[in-house]
Write an enzyme that holds these catalytic residues in place. Structure first.
Site, PDB file in Angstrom:
ATOM      1  N   HIS A   1     -15.013   5.847   0.058  1.00 26.63           N
ATOM      2  CA  HIS A   1     -14.702   6.424   1.370  1.00 26.63           C
ATOM      3  C   HIS A   1     -15.688   7.543   1.693  1.00 26.63           C
ATOM      4  O   HIS A   1     -16.238   7.612   2.814  1.00 26.63           O
ATOM      5  CB  HIS A   1     -13.266   6.957   1.353  1.00 26.63           C
ATOM      6  CG  HIS A   1     -12.730   7.341   2.694  1.00 26.63           C
ATOM      7  ND1 HIS A   1     -11.479   6.956   3.135  1.00 26.63           N
ATOM      8  CD2 HIS A   1     -13.247   8.095   3.688  1.00 26.63           C
ATOM      9  CE1 HIS A   1     -11.262   7.445   4.341  1.00 26.63           C
ATOM     10  NE2 HIS A   1     -12.317   8.154   4.694  1.00 26.63           N
TER      11      HIS A   1
ATOM     12  N   ALA B   1       0.006   5.287   1.275  1.00 29.51           N
ATOM     13  CA  ALA B   1      -0.077   6.167   2.456  1.00 29.51           C
ATOM     14  C   ALA B   1      -0.218   5.349   3.733  1.00 29.51           C
ATOM     15  O   ALA B   1      -1.073   4.468   3.845  1.00 29.51           O
ATOM     16  CB  ALA B   1      -1.254   7.126   2.313  1.00 29.51           C
TER      17      ALA B   1
ATOM     18  N   MET C   1     -10.902   4.288   6.118  1.00 31.71           N
ATOM     19  CA  MET C   1      -9.626   4.415   5.423  1.00 31.71           C
ATOM     20  C   MET C   1      -9.197   3.090   4.798  1.00 31.71           C
ATOM     21  O   MET C   1      -9.357   2.020   5.396  1.00 31.71           O
ATOM     22  CB  MET C   1      -8.551   4.913   6.390  1.00 31.71           C
ATOM     23  CG  MET C   1      -7.321   5.429   5.696  1.00 31.71           C
ATOM     24  SD  MET C   1      -7.692   6.878   4.690  1.00 31.71           S
ATOM     25  CE  MET C   1      -6.088   7.149   3.945  1.00 31.71           C
TER      26      MET C   1
ATOM     27  N   ASP D   1       0.866  -1.173   0.000  1.00 37.65           N
ATOM     28  CA  ASP D   1       0.000   0.000   0.000  1.00 37.65           C
ATOM     29  C   ASP D   1       0.911   1.235   0.000  1.00 37.65           C
ATOM     30  O   ASP D   1       2.127   1.124   0.174  1.00 37.65           O
ATOM     31  CB  ASP D   1      -0.879  -0.039   1.252  1.00 37.65           C
ATOM     32  CG  ASP D   1      -1.703   1.211   1.430  1.00 37.65           C
ATOM     33  OD1 ASP D   1      -2.465   1.561   0.522  1.00 37.65           O
ATOM     34  OD2 ASP D   1      -1.555   1.864   2.485  1.00 37.65           O
TER      35      ASP D   1
ATOM     36  N   LYS E   1     -11.403   6.343  -2.708  1.00 38.82           N
ATOM     37  CA  LYS E   1     -11.895   7.580  -2.107  1.00 38.82           C
ATOM     38  C   LYS E   1     -13.366   7.877  -2.404  1.00 38.82           C
ATOM     39  O   LYS E   1     -14.047   8.494  -1.589  1.00 38.82           O
ATOM     40  CB  LYS E   1     -11.000   8.757  -2.537  1.00 38.82           C
ATOM     41  CG  LYS E   1      -9.568   8.604  -2.015  1.00 38.82           C
ATOM     42  CD  LYS E   1      -9.551   8.489  -0.490  1.00 38.82           C
ATOM     43  CE  LYS E   1      -8.157   8.226   0.071  1.00 38.82           C
ATOM     44  NZ  LYS E   1      -7.831   6.802   0.168  1.00 38.82           N
TER      45      LYS E   1
ATOM     46  N   ALA F   1     -13.163  10.639   9.794  1.00 42.43           N
ATOM     47  CA  ALA F   1     -12.562  10.506   8.470  1.00 42.43           C
ATOM     48  C   ALA F   1     -11.708   9.256   8.352  1.00 42.43           C
ATOM     49  O   ALA F   1     -11.559   8.697   7.262  1.00 42.43           O
ATOM     50  CB  ALA F   1     -11.726  11.742   8.153  1.00 42.43           C
TER      51      ALA F   1
ATOM     52  N   ARG G   1     -10.709  -2.453  -3.454  1.00 47.45           N
ATOM     53  CA  ARG G   1     -10.690  -2.943  -2.081  1.00 47.45           C
ATOM     54  C   ARG G   1     -12.077  -2.904  -1.423  1.00 47.45           C
ATOM     55  O   ARG G   1     -12.795  -1.937  -1.616  1.00 47.45           O
ATOM     56  CB  ARG G   1      -9.744  -2.075  -1.246  1.00 47.45           C
ATOM     57  CG  ARG G   1      -8.336  -2.005  -1.758  1.00 47.45           C
ATOM     58  CD  ARG G   1      -7.617  -0.894  -1.037  1.00 47.45           C
ATOM     59  NE  ARG G   1      -6.180  -0.940  -1.335  1.00 47.45           N
ATOM     60  CZ  ARG G   1      -5.290  -0.181  -0.728  1.00 47.45           C
ATOM     61  NH1 ARG G   1      -5.671   0.680   0.183  1.00 47.45           N
ATOM     62  NH2 ARG G   1      -4.024  -0.277  -1.037  1.00 47.45           N
TER      63      ARG G   1
ATOM     64  N   ASP H   1      -1.710  -0.968   5.893  1.00 47.19           N
ATOM     65  CA  ASP H   1      -2.029  -0.442   7.224  1.00 47.19           C
ATOM     66  C   ASP H   1      -3.525  -0.300   7.453  1.00 47.19           C
ATOM     67  O   ASP H   1      -3.934   0.286   8.457  1.00 47.19           O
ATOM     68  CB  ASP H   1      -1.356   0.925   7.426  1.00 47.19           C
ATOM     69  CG  ASP H   1      -1.921   1.993   6.507  1.00 47.19           C
ATOM     70  OD1 ASP H   1      -2.489   2.984   7.014  1.00 47.19           O
ATOM     71  OD2 ASP H   1      -1.814   1.835   5.274  1.00 47.19           O
TER      72      ASP H   1
END
Length: 272
Positions: A58, A16, A51, A14, A55, A47, A162, A188
């Protein structure tokens, strides 16, 4: 080693919170600002909940959080619609692009890790919840510092991202590696780990540098050890929802895990 039918062939990262942007900070302010512009207050903690998702999804997931959904209903007289998400997503992308350069530093140890993986003959893949527009900003900044993977799969590159495995399947094709048990996914977030798990890969969860701890490298280093341990335990509890095969603090701790996976592969074991 890539040609070895038993040993590892690739590691897929991944971005970020895993190899860049310690604490996964770049998207957070953009999400808060985005909803504030619609008269709806969300927190950084809100927010962070979805994650790892692409997006667009998201933003949709944020609008479905009970408190946020109630606030949106009160402000707009109805639930957040897909058309609303489309509109918000168009505005989010340039906001996130503007934030990326401020949080583009590689996690400590990444360049040395890349060199070690190349020495072992492993391919280096990558998937992300960022879209191509955002990655057009981030990828060159990472490359300048020593992280330039062999492929990149972004949100929108496959029909289902994902936690579905299609981004990993595309990575297998890009890298020319198979079967999935010869690939390790490092992430993460729960959706990113589930992406690897669903594809049949070994999965390695990241705690300290990731979304689940959510602080900068400087703030993390300045934090009392007891607070670090508390945050780390919380991250491990939340990441356990994805049932990772291994959990490490940062990618700087990855090489011994790869050695352990190699031994398990030689012994005939598979992930999970």
């Amino acid at each position: 080693m890539v040609g070895n039918e038993v040993g590892l062939a690739a590691v897929v990262f991944d971005w970020a919170g895993t190899v860049v942007d310690f604490g996964s900070l770049a998207p957070m302010g953009a999400f808060v600002e985005l909803f504030a512009s619609e008269g709806v207050h969300i927190t950084i903690e809100d927010a962070r909940v979805p994650m790892g998702l692409p997006k667009w999804q998201h933003i949709q997931a944020l609008g479905r959080l009970p408190r946020v959904a109630a606030a949106w209903q009160a402000r707009h007289g109805g639930a957040l619609t897909d058309a609303d998400v489309d509109r918000l997503y168009e505005r989010f992308t340039p906001m996130n692009m503007a934030a990326v350069p401020r949080h583009a530093t590689l996690v400590e140890g990444v360049p040395a890790l890349v060199q070690a993986l190349r020495t072992r003959g492993l391919k280096i893949g990558s998937t992300t919840g960022y879209n191509r527009e955002i990655m057009a900003v981030l990828a060159p900044l990472a490359a300048e510092q020593g992280f330039e993977p062999d492929n990149l799969v972004c949100a929108g590159d496959v029909s289902q991202n994902r936690p579905a495995p299609l981004g990993m399947y595309r990575t297998f094709i890009d890298l020319g590696v198979w079967p999935a048990r010869r690939v390790v996914k490092v992430d993460d977030t729960v959706p990113g780990l589930m992406e690897g798990r669903a594809a049949g890969c070994w999965t390695v969860a990241i705690t300290d540098s990731g979304n689940e701890t959510g602080v900068s490298a400087a703030d993390w280093q300045a934090m009392p050890q007891a607070e670090q341990e508390d945050r780390r335990r919380g991250a491990m509890r939340r990441l356990a929802a994805a049932s990772p095969d291994y959990t490490i603090r940062t990618v700087a701790d990855l090489l011994p895990v790869l050695d352990a996976i190699e031994r398990r592969l030689v012994a005939g074991e598979s992930p999970h």
